[in-house]
Structure formats: structure tokens, C-alpha cells
Write an enzyme that holds these catalytic residues in place. Structure first.
Site, PDB file in Angstrom:
ATOM      1  N   HIS A 163       0.853  -1.182   0.000  1.00 52.11           N
ATOM      2  CA  HIS A 163       0.000   0.000   0.000  1.00 52.11           C
ATOM      3  C   HIS A 163       0.895   1.241   0.000  1.00 52.11           C
ATOM      4  O   HIS A 163       1.933   1.263   0.666  1.00 52.11           O
ATOM      5  CB  HIS A 163      -0.907  -0.021   1.234  1.00 52.11           C
ATOM      6  CG  HIS A 163      -1.910   1.083   1.278  1.00 52.11           C
ATOM      7  ND1 HIS A 163      -1.573   2.370   1.668  1.00 52.11           N
ATOM      8  CD2 HIS A 163      -3.237   1.106   0.984  1.00 52.11           C
ATOM      9  CE1 HIS A 163      -2.654   3.128   1.622  1.00 52.11           C
ATOM     10  NE2 HIS A 163      -3.667   2.389   1.191  1.00 52.11           N
ATOM     11  N   ASP A 222       0.924   4.130   1.435  1.00 50.48           N
ATOM     12  CA  ASP A 222       1.293   4.671   2.743  1.00 50.48           C
ATOM     13  C   ASP A 222       2.280   3.761   3.460  1.00 50.48           C
ATOM     14  O   ASP A 222       3.169   4.226   4.182  1.00 50.48           O
ATOM     15  CB  ASP A 222       0.053   4.858   3.620  1.00 50.48           C
ATOM     16  CG  ASP A 222      -0.887   5.915   3.073  1.00 50.48           C
ATOM     17  OD1 ASP A 222      -0.404   6.848   2.401  1.00 50.48           O
ATOM     18  OD2 ASP A 222      -2.106   5.804   3.304  1.00 50.48           O
ATOM     19  N   LYS A 223       2.135   2.455   3.263  1.00 59.28           N
ATOM     20  CA  LYS A 223       3.039   1.515   3.911  1.00 59.28           C
ATOM     21  C   LYS A 223       4.412   1.473   3.241  1.00 59.28           C
ATOM     22  O   LYS A 223       5.426   1.213   3.897  1.00 59.28           O
ATOM     23  CB  LYS A 223       2.411   0.124   3.946  1.00 59.28           C
ATOM     24  CG  LYS A 223       1.365  -0.013   5.022  1.00 59.28           C
ATOM     25  CD  LYS A 223       2.016   0.065   6.375  1.00 59.28           C
ATOM     26  CE  LYS A 223       1.129   0.673   7.423  1.00 59.28           C
ATOM     27  NZ  LYS A 223       1.876   1.088   8.607  1.00 59.28           N
ATOM     28  N   GLU A 270      10.261  11.628   7.088  1.00 56.56           N
ATOM     29  CA  GLU A 270       8.951  11.525   6.443  1.00 56.56           C
ATOM     30  C   GLU A 270       9.148  11.234   4.956  1.00 56.56           C
ATOM     31  O   GLU A 270      10.039  11.803   4.322  1.00 56.56           O
ATOM     32  CB  GLU A 270       8.160  12.828   6.601  1.00 56.56           C
ATOM     33  CG  GLU A 270       8.112  13.364   8.022  1.00 56.56           C
ATOM     34  CD  GLU A 270       7.248  12.545   8.940  1.00 56.56           C
ATOM     35  OE1 GLU A 270       6.478  11.685   8.431  1.00 56.56           O
ATOM     36  OE2 GLU A 270       7.311  12.752  10.164  1.00 56.56           O
ATOM     37  N   GLU A 312      14.592  15.430   9.721  1.00 56.48           N
ATOM     38  CA  GLU A 312      15.803  15.842  10.428  1.00 56.48           C
ATOM     39  C   GLU A 312      16.456  14.633  11.071  1.00 56.48           C
ATOM     40  O   GLU A 312      15.775  13.679  11.470  1.00 56.48           O
ATOM     41  CB  GLU A 312      15.469  16.890  11.484  1.00 56.48           C
ATOM     42  CG  GLU A 312      14.381  16.456  12.462  1.00 56.48           C
ATOM     43  CD  GLU A 312      14.024  17.566  13.433  1.00 56.48           C
ATOM     44  OE1 GLU A 312      14.149  18.740  13.062  1.00 56.48           O
ATOM     45  OE2 GLU A 312      13.632  17.236  14.562  1.00 56.48           O
ATOM     46  N   LYS A 356      -5.747  -4.405   0.446  1.00 58.62           N
ATOM     47  CA  LYS A 356      -6.421  -3.969   1.663  1.00 58.62           C
ATOM     48  C   LYS A 356      -7.394  -5.063   2.097  1.00 58.62           C
ATOM     49  O   LYS A 356      -7.987  -5.736   1.253  1.00 58.62           O
ATOM     50  CB  LYS A 356      -7.201  -2.666   1.436  1.00 58.62           C
ATOM     51  CG  LYS A 356      -6.363  -1.500   0.990  1.00 58.62           C
ATOM     52  CD  LYS A 356      -7.204  -0.241   0.777  1.00 58.62           C
ATOM     53  CE  LYS A 356      -7.601   0.381   2.091  1.00 58.62           C
ATOM     54  NZ  LYS A 356      -8.238   1.705   1.919  1.00 58.62           N
ATOM     55  N   PHE A 359      -8.163  -4.247 -10.564  1.00 59.09           N
ATOM     56  CA  PHE A 359      -7.238  -3.528  -9.690  1.00 59.09           C
ATOM     57  C   PHE A 359      -5.819  -3.873 -10.144  1.00 59.09           C
ATOM     58  O   PHE A 359      -5.107  -4.624  -9.506  1.00 59.09           O
ATOM     59  CB  PHE A 359      -7.478  -3.930  -8.237  1.00 59.09           C
ATOM     60  CG  PHE A 359      -6.630  -3.228  -7.204  1.00 59.09           C
ATOM     61  CD1 PHE A 359      -5.840  -2.135  -7.513  1.00 59.09           C
ATOM     62  CD2 PHE A 359      -6.637  -3.677  -5.889  1.00 59.09           C
ATOM     63  CE1 PHE A 359      -5.062  -1.507  -6.549  1.00 59.09           C
ATOM     64  CE2 PHE A 359      -5.874  -3.059  -4.910  1.00 59.09           C
ATOM     65  CZ  PHE A 359      -5.088  -1.977  -5.240  1.00 59.09           C
ATOM     66  N   ASP A 407      -1.970   5.777  -6.209  1.00 62.57           N
ATOM     67  CA  ASP A 407      -2.359   6.749  -5.194  1.00 62.57           C
ATOM     68  C   ASP A 407      -1.112   7.141  -4.427  1.00 62.57           C
ATOM     69  O   ASP A 407      -0.306   6.283  -4.066  1.00 62.57           O
ATOM     70  CB  ASP A 407      -3.405   6.142  -4.258  1.00 62.57           C
ATOM     71  CG  ASP A 407      -4.047   7.148  -3.320  1.00 62.57           C
ATOM     72  OD1 ASP A 407      -3.825   8.352  -3.518  1.00 62.57           O
ATOM     73  OD2 ASP A 407      -4.763   6.735  -2.404  1.00 62.57           O
ATOM     74  N   ALA A 408      -0.934   8.418  -4.134  1.00 64.98           N
ATOM     75  CA  ALA A 408       0.239   8.866  -3.400  1.00 64.98           C
ATOM     76  C   ALA A 408       0.242   8.306  -1.983  1.00 64.98           C
ATOM     77  O   ALA A 408      -0.813   8.090  -1.379  1.00 64.98           O
ATOM     78  CB  ALA A 408       0.284  10.393  -3.354  1.00 64.98           C
ATOM     79  N   ARG A 461       0.226   7.676   7.872  1.00 61.25           N
ATOM     80  CA  ARG A 461      -1.174   7.911   7.531  1.00 61.25           C
ATOM     81  C   ARG A 461      -2.057   6.692   7.820  1.00 61.25           C
ATOM     82  O   ARG A 461      -3.235   6.692   7.490  1.00 61.25           O
ATOM     83  CB  ARG A 461      -1.288   8.309   6.056  1.00 61.25           C
ATOM     84  CG  ARG A 461      -2.523   9.140   5.767  1.00 61.25           C
ATOM     85  CD  ARG A 461      -2.425   9.949   4.502  1.00 61.25           C
ATOM     86  NE  ARG A 461      -2.134   9.155   3.317  1.00 61.25           N
ATOM     87  CZ  ARG A 461      -2.090   9.679   2.086  1.00 61.25           C
ATOM     88  NH1 ARG A 461      -2.325  10.964   1.900  1.00 61.25           N
ATOM     89  NH2 ARG A 461      -1.805   8.903   1.061  1.00 61.25           N
ATOM     90  N   LYS A 462      -1.506   5.674   8.459  1.00 61.06           N
ATOM     91  CA  LYS A 462      -2.295   4.486   8.783  1.00 61.06           C
ATOM     92  C   LYS A 462      -2.156   4.152  10.270  1.00 61.06           C
ATOM     93  O   LYS A 462      -1.858   3.032  10.655  1.00 61.06           O
ATOM     94  CB  LYS A 462      -1.850   3.305   7.907  1.00 61.06           C
ATOM     95  CG  LYS A 462      -2.303   3.427   6.464  1.00 61.06           C
ATOM     96  CD  LYS A 462      -3.816   3.295   6.347  1.00 61.06           C
ATOM     97  CE  LYS A 462      -4.327   3.455   4.915  1.00 61.06           C
ATOM     98  NZ  LYS A 462      -4.334   4.871   4.500  1.00 61.06           N
ATOM     99  N   LYS A 471      10.475   7.541  13.197  1.00 53.63           N
ATOM    100  CA  LYS A 471      10.864   8.252  14.411  1.00 53.63           C
ATOM    101  C   LYS A 471      11.767   7.394  15.280  1.00 53.63           C
ATOM    102  O   LYS A 471      11.485   6.225  15.516  1.00 53.63           O
ATOM    103  CB  LYS A 471       9.620   8.643  15.213  1.00 53.63           C
ATOM    104  CG  LYS A 471       8.687   9.582  14.465  1.00 53.63           C
ATOM    105  CD  LYS A 471       7.430   9.866  15.267  1.00 53.63           C
ATOM    106  CE  LYS A 471       6.495  10.800  14.500  1.00 53.63           C
ATOM    107  NZ  LYS A 471       5.243  11.059  15.243  1.00 53.63           N
ATOM    108  N   LYS A 485      11.188   9.979  20.516  1.00 49.84           N
ATOM    109  CA  LYS A 485       9.843  10.479  20.228  1.00 49.84           C
ATOM    110  C   LYS A 485       8.838   9.585  20.952  1.00 49.84           C
ATOM    111  O   LYS A 485       8.638   8.420  20.581  1.00 49.84           O
ATOM    112  CB  LYS A 485       9.564  10.475  18.726  1.00 49.84           C
ATOM    113  CG  LYS A 485      10.207  11.630  17.943  1.00 49.84           C
ATOM    114  CD  LYS A 485      11.689  11.498  17.806  1.00 49.84           C
ATOM    115  CE  LYS A 485      12.254  12.535  16.837  1.00 49.84           C
ATOM    116  NZ  LYS A 485      13.734  12.466  16.789  1.00 49.84           N
ATOM    117  N   ASP A 542       5.740   9.570  20.907  1.00 52.59           N
ATOM    118  CA  ASP A 542       4.682   9.056  20.040  1.00 52.59           C
ATOM    119  C   ASP A 542       4.895   7.576  19.777  1.00 52.59           C
ATOM    120  O   ASP A 542       3.940   6.791  19.745  1.00 52.59           O
ATOM    121  CB  ASP A 542       4.677   9.791  18.689  1.00 52.59           C
ATOM    122  CG  ASP A 542       3.981  11.125  18.745  1.00 52.59           C
ATOM    123  OD1 ASP A 542       3.213  11.360  19.697  1.00 52.59           O
ATOM    124  OD2 ASP A 542       4.214  11.947  17.846  1.00 52.59           O
TER     125      ASP A 542
END
Length: 400
Positions: free
Chosen positions: A17, A19-20, A52, A65, A179, A244, A252-253, A258-259, A279, A283, A285
Site C-alpha cells: 500500500h 502509505d506503507k 517523512e 531531520e 487492503k 485492480f 495513489d500517493a 497515515r495508517k 521516528k 519520540k 509518540d
């Protein structure tokens, strides 16, 4: 939930995918900085990465960074990005590991951020959190051993199985992008059946239709779901839009981070909003979300409750969490305030304490970029250390 019977749905996305793909590249960069900086004699405690990634048609843009050995060049970063794309399986006209244009825009970490995170600098002497925020951990008895919510766990397992078939078992018609979505019916709080299964998978053979694909993939889905969960009443949607063929970043970008619901508990538990991939563990997060999952899993494994939800919060530059909150069922004999006391006694939840306890200053992050950060098996090199249940005996002793 207190209802006697209900349905809950979660989804997953594959390593291909878009995003992955971005998450994988970002985590490969984290691993690169740990691996090469340690090899050059730099303390892993001093490594910093916030990478990123954007992916689109034959284009990869990496920004953010870093702090690490000066020996790491843009060419080395480009090399690990291409290797990740190749391993995922993209050799398509619109996205190819060899031909995609890779832009590396990483720069040195901000000194204003560094002064709050590094020990002995800024307003506070102790190493502080890399940012403010809230993080959640969760565990449940749904899936024995893994202690994960069933809908997201089996959504991951479907796609992992198809990836194995594509890469190692000759199912070369499958594309990397896919998916899944699983709806699970719960009865008296326990998962009992799959009422709906959705799968959309990229296919490289344009002649295949939805019926052809369903016939080929259903045996793999039957293989990974518990016996008896698929019934005559289970609703199937396999490639419901039809063809597909164009997939991945060409279709798709993709963007790092984003997941976040796929990465955690599939919506079964709250989420603080921060992403993990790209990260380093200063971090919170990332590292505090790992720590709260670790604690929740150990608490459930110790029999404290059938499910546990933990929230922690941090302020940038401050070491100690600003709050710790535990949620369990109202009828659970051991209450949240008692569990909060146990948590404070069994683990140091400062950023440095988390990194030390879970041994996070290592190149261990790329495997977590797809199929969930939780519910995985701890690896021989320290991967998924937050999935260990080595606190169970200590927790039990503190209940006495």
C-alpha cells in the site's frame, strides 16, 4: 462494550500500500542511522531521526531531520529506499525500485528541539520527551497469545498470508498492494464469527475478474481465520470494484504515518494521534505507545483483567509523564487506580527509562512498518521487544 451481541470491524493494508511503502522507507532510515552510527562508535543514545516519506508515480521524496554519524550520505539513504521498494516487490512501469526518482531532503535536527531532549541541556537536566502528546496502550483476551483485538489481528493475517503466497509460493499474479477488512461478531464479550470479509488485491494479470480472484484467495483466508468463523452467512466482497491492476504509489500517493489505526488496534482502543514510523525512540509518540502496549499486554497476561487500556501523557523536554490513566471494565475486581500504582512500580516511564527497559536503541524498526506494530512475535535481534510478557510474575507479586 456492555451489549450482549455486537459486531466490530477493522481493516489492514499490505506492505505494498502506498502509505506503507512510505512507512517502510522511513523506518529503514531509522535503522540505517542506528546501524551505521553504532558501527562508527557513536552512542545510540545520541541518534535522532524524524524521517517523512512521500511516494507517488516513480517518485520518492524523503524529508525531515537527523543526527548520527557523518558517514551517512544521501546516496546511502537512496540505496536503502530502493532496497525497500525492491523487497516489497515493485518492478512496475509506474513504480520501479530501480527507475524511481529519489529525492533526499534530510537535514540536521533543530537545536531548539535537541535542547529539550538531550540530558544536561535546556531548562531541565534529565533527558526529556521529544514532544508533547498522549499515547494509548491496549490488550485483550480476544486472540490468545497475541492479546490483540480480533478484527485487526485477522485483517493483518489475511494480508500477511497473501504476501507470503506472492513472494514465496508462486502466486506471481498477485500485486504488492492490497487492503483487507474483517467484521467480527462478539457474543458476551468474546469473538465468535466473521460476519463480513472484504479484500481488494492488486493483480498483475489484467484478464482476471473478481470471481477469478475470489476463487484463488479464499483458501488463504480460510487458512488464517479460526475454524468455524466463516459460515454460510459470511458476506464476501473480493475486489468489489472489479479490476485492480494499477496499484501502489502509481495508483495513489503515499505518506508516512497515515495508517495509525491500522498500526495499532483497529479502532478498538483510543489513539493519541501520533504516528510511529520514521521516528527514533526519543519520540514518545512511538516509544511510549510501545511501553503502554507492553504494560497492557503484561497486565492481561497476568490475569489482572480481560482487557486493559492505558493512557500516558508527556510535555516536550520533561522526563516524567504528566499523567497515567488505566481503564478496565467497571465490574473488574481490580480497579484502575490499583493498576496505576502497579504500573508506576514495575516500569520507569521516562523516555530514557522506556528506551532502556525495552532496549529500543537498535536498528529494529523496519519489520514493524507493515502488518501492525502490536500482536507480533518478539524477534531474535530485539524486534518487537514490547510484545514480551516478562513482567507477569512481578505484576502477580504486587497483587498479593
Amino acid at each position: 462494550m456492555s451489549r450482549e451481541t455486537y459486531e466490530f470491524t477493522s481493516e489492514s493494508v499490505s506492505e505494498g500500500h502506498p502509505d506503507k511503502v512510505s512507512d517502510r522507507i522511513s523506518d529503514e532510515i531509522v535503522d540505517l542511522y542506528f546501524r551505521e552510527s553504532i558501527a562508527d562508535g557513536m552512542s545510540p543514545w545520541d541518534v535522532r531521526v524524524a524521517a517523512e516519506t512521500l511516494t507517488t508515480t516513480n517518485k520518492v521524496v524523503i524529508a525531515g531531520e537527523t543526527r548520527g554519524t557523518d558517514r551517512i550520505t544521501h546516496d546511502m539513504i537512496e540505496e536503502v529506499a530502493r532496497a525497500a521498494i525492491k523487497d516489497i516487490g515493485y518492478e512496475q512501469e509506474g513504480f520501479h525500485w530501480k527507475h524511481a526518482d529519489v529525492d533526499v531532503l534530510l537535514h540536521a535536527q533543530s537545536v531548539d528541539i535537541a535542547q529539550g531532549v538531550d540530558s544536561g541541556t535546556g531548562l531541565h537536566s534529565e533527558e526529556g520527551a521529544g514532544d508533547q502528546g498522549i499515547m494509548f496502550g491496549y490488550a485483550t483476551l480476544d486472540v490468545p497469545g497475541h492479546l490483540m483485538p480480533a478484527p485487526v489481528h485477522y485483517s493483518h493475517k489475511i494480508l500477511e498470508r497473501l504476501a507470503k503466497a506472492r513472494k514465496h509460493e508462486g502466486e506471481t499474479w498477485l500485486g504488492p498492494d492490497s487492503k483487507s477488512q474483517v467484521t467480527v461478531r462478539y457474543h458476551h464479550g468474546r469473538p465468535v464469527e466473521a460476519t463480513a470479509i472484504v479484500l481488494s488485491t492488486q493483480h498483475l494479470d489484467a484478464s482476471l475478474d473478481s470471481a477469478d480472484i475470489a476463487e484463488r484467495v479464499k483458501p488463504y483466508i480460510h487458512e488464517v481465520l479460526p475454524a468455524g468463523w466463516i459460515t454460510d452467512n459470511t458476506i464476501w466482497h473480493i475486489n468489489p470494484t472489479g479490476k485492480f491492476v494499477i496499484g501502489g504509489p502509481d495508483g495513489d500517493a503515499g505518506l508516512t504515518g497515515r495508517k495509525i489505526i491500522v498500526d495499532t488496534y483497529g479502532g478498538m482502543a483510543p489513539h493519541g494521534g501520533g504516528a510511529f514510523s520514521g521516528k527514533d525512540p526519543t519520540k514518545v509518540d512511538r516509544s511510549a505507545a510501545y511501553a503502554t502496549r507492553y504494560l497492557a499486554k503484561n497486565l492481561v497476561a497476568a490475569g489482572v483483567a480481560p482487557w486493559v487500556e492505558i493512557q500516558v501523557s508527556y510535555a516536550i523536554g520533561i522526563a516524567a509523564p504528566t499523567s497515567i490513566y488505566v481503564n478496565v471494565d467497571d465490574h473488574n475486581p481490580i480497579k484502575g487506580d490499583k493498576i496505576e500504582t502497579i504500573i508506576r512500580s514495575v516500569m520507569d516511564l521516562t523516555p530514557r527509562g522506556i528506551r532502556k527497559h525495552l532496549d529500543l536503541n537498535k536498528p529494529i524498526y523496519a519489520p514493524s512498518a507493515a502488518y501492525g506494530h502490536f500482536g507480533r512475535d518478539p524477534g531474535a535481534n530485539g524486534e518487537f521487544s514490547w510484545e514480551k510478557t516478562d513482567l507477569v510474575d512481578e505484576i502477580k507479586s504486587r497483587l498479593q
